[in-house]
Scaffold this motif. Structure first.
Motif, PDB file in Angstrom:
ATOM      1  N   ASN A   1       6.364 -50.672  35.979  1.00  0.00           N
ATOM      2  CA  ASN A   1       4.923 -50.425  36.082  1.00  0.00           C
ATOM      3  C   ASN A   1       4.117 -51.180  35.030  1.00  0.00           C
ATOM      4  N   TYR A   2       4.369 -52.477  34.955  1.00  0.00           N
ATOM      5  CA  TYR A   2       3.574 -53.353  34.090  1.00  0.00           C
ATOM      6  C   TYR A   2       2.252 -53.675  34.797  1.00  0.00           C
ATOM      7  N   ALA A   3       1.146 -53.378  34.160  1.00  0.00           N
ATOM      8  CA  ALA A   3      -0.211 -53.637  34.663  1.00  0.00           C
ATOM      9  C   ALA A   3      -0.595 -52.726  35.827  1.00  0.00           C
TER      10      ALA A   3
ATOM     11  N   ILE B   1       7.790 -54.472  38.153  1.00  0.00           N
ATOM     12  CA  ILE B   1       8.720 -54.555  37.027  1.00  0.00           C
ATOM     13  C   ILE B   1       8.146 -55.597  36.082  1.00  0.00           C
ATOM     14  N   GLY B   2       7.909 -55.214  34.848  1.00  0.00           N
ATOM     15  CA  GLY B   2       7.369 -56.138  33.860  1.00  0.00           C
ATOM     16  C   GLY B   2       8.468 -56.806  33.060  1.00  0.00           C
ATOM     17  N   LYS B   3       8.224 -58.036  32.676  1.00  0.00           N
ATOM     18  CA  LYS B   3       9.133 -58.795  31.811  1.00  0.00           C
ATOM     19  C   LYS B   3       8.376 -59.131  30.536  1.00  0.00           C
TER      20      LYS B   3
ATOM     21  N   LEU C   1       8.369 -58.782  39.133  1.00  0.00           N
ATOM     22  CA  LEU C   1       8.432 -58.613  40.579  1.00  0.00           C
ATOM     23  C   LEU C   1       7.688 -57.339  40.972  1.00  0.00           C
ATOM     24  N   THR C   2       7.393 -57.245  42.253  1.00  0.00           N
ATOM     25  CA  THR C   2       6.772 -56.052  42.824  1.00  0.00           C
ATOM     26  C   THR C   2       7.715 -55.480  43.876  1.00  0.00           C
ATOM     27  N   LEU C   3       7.938 -54.186  43.823  1.00  0.00           N
ATOM     28  CA  LEU C   3       8.866 -53.547  44.747  1.00  0.00           C
ATOM     29  C   LEU C   3       8.261 -53.417  46.136  1.00  0.00           C
TER      30      LEU C   3
END
Length: 321
Positions: free
Chosen positions: A66-68, A73-75, A86-88
């Motif tokens: 939950n990045y942003a 998924i945040g890196k 990526l976005t699920l």
């Protein structure tokens, strides 16, 4: 006389070296490293209040959910620079993240009752396991041979279970009739599974059999106040546990003795992982400020060590880009 002239250059070199040697001998030793003092790695609210995970790849990048915005998924680099990795798909929202022996990323999706896998060098999400019997796969632990154990809390009923997910994705009920199963981890020797119950404030230890079954339930630690969330071990088998709502992380010995309690800037640390250049940086997800925290520890995390082993393996796969 020729011998004296020959010796003079060496005498001059010696005369110059002596003051330098004296200065070196008098120099102060390097200051000891500051350990167990937490600070922010990312800006406040760089993640949503659903921040969880985290996990560190073999190159030192930190991943958290939950990045942003939700469903991502945040890196984050070790320097704190973040991006959406990526976005699920669909309605999926992840919680736990772990890396396997080949560098593959596993994601526990608590909405669609799914464990996803992302192969090394890609950002493609594939289903590793899906089972409608799950209430919500939450945190995941992983063995050295890539068998997963997923905690499955039922928050409404204050109950929980644990599922075992084989390497081929086969799902088996490993534990039933628990409290709110949440944080979960495997000991360095692969013989013990730790599971905590957030509401009941217990940490249980189970023996892992050769077939992956669990037995020998025993109380590892119990707290009289505040909840618990994620857990990770270091290479010595010490267990780090986030104390949700207390704003601390505790370090427990392999015998369950409280060794240290680390305060963090935020009341709700949700999970923890290890990385950094030597595996001695702990990364903590914190819900109130929606950010990653970090602090240095005295011994490397087990997951960091395993990641370095996989990176050095002759069959190692390309890094995630």
């Amino acid at each position: 006389m020729p011998h004296l002239f020959t010796a003079l250059p060496w005498l001059r070199v010696l005369a110059l070296a002596l003051p330098l040697a004296s200065l070196s001998a008098c120099a102060s030793p390097p200051a000891p490293e500051t350990l167990f003092v937490a600070s922010a790695l990312t800006a406040p609210h760089s993640f949503t209040k659903g921040i969880e995970g985290p996990a560190v790849d073999a190159d030192g990048n930190i991943y958290a959910v939950n990045y942003a915005r939700q469903q991502t998924i945040g890196k984050v680099t070790p320097g704190g620079q973040g991006e959406v990795f990526l976005t699920l798909p669909g309605a999926s929202i992840a919680n736990g993240i772990r890396f396997g022996s080949r560098g593959q990323m596993y994601l526990a999706d608590y909405i669609e009752h799914t464990i996803y896998v992302v192969e090394p060098g890609t950002r493609t999400v594939a289903i590793h396991a899906r089972d409608a019997r799950m209430t919500q796969p939450n945190d995941i632990a992983i063995t050295q041979d890539d068998v997963l154990y997923a905690s499955d809390p039922n928050w409404k009923e204050n109950t929980g279970r644990v599922w075992r997910i084989a390497r081929d994705g086969t799902v088996t009920l490993a534990l039933d009739i628990m409290g709110t199963a949440n944080g979960i981890e495997v000991s360095p020797d692969g013989k013990i599974l730790y599971v905590n119950e957030s509401v009941q404030r217990n940490i249980w230890a189970y023996d892992i059999g050769a077939d992956g079954s669990l037995s020998g339930k025993r109380l590892f630690q119990r707290f009289d106040d505040f909840g618990m969330d994620g857990m990770r071990v270091d290479v010595d088998g010490n267990l780090y546990v986030t104390r949700y709502s207390k704003g601390t992380v505790v370090k427990l010995s392999p015998q369950g003795k409280l060794l240290r309690e680390i305060s963090v800037p935020g009341a709700k640390p949700s999970n923890i992982s290890f990385g950094g250049p030597d595996g001695r940086t702990a990364y903590v997800t914190e819900v109130v400020q929606g950010r990653l925290l970090q602090f240095r520890v005295d011994r490397p995390g087990l997951e960091w060590q395993r990641g370095q082993e996989s990176k050095a393996h002759p069959l190692a796969v390309p890094p995630i880009k």
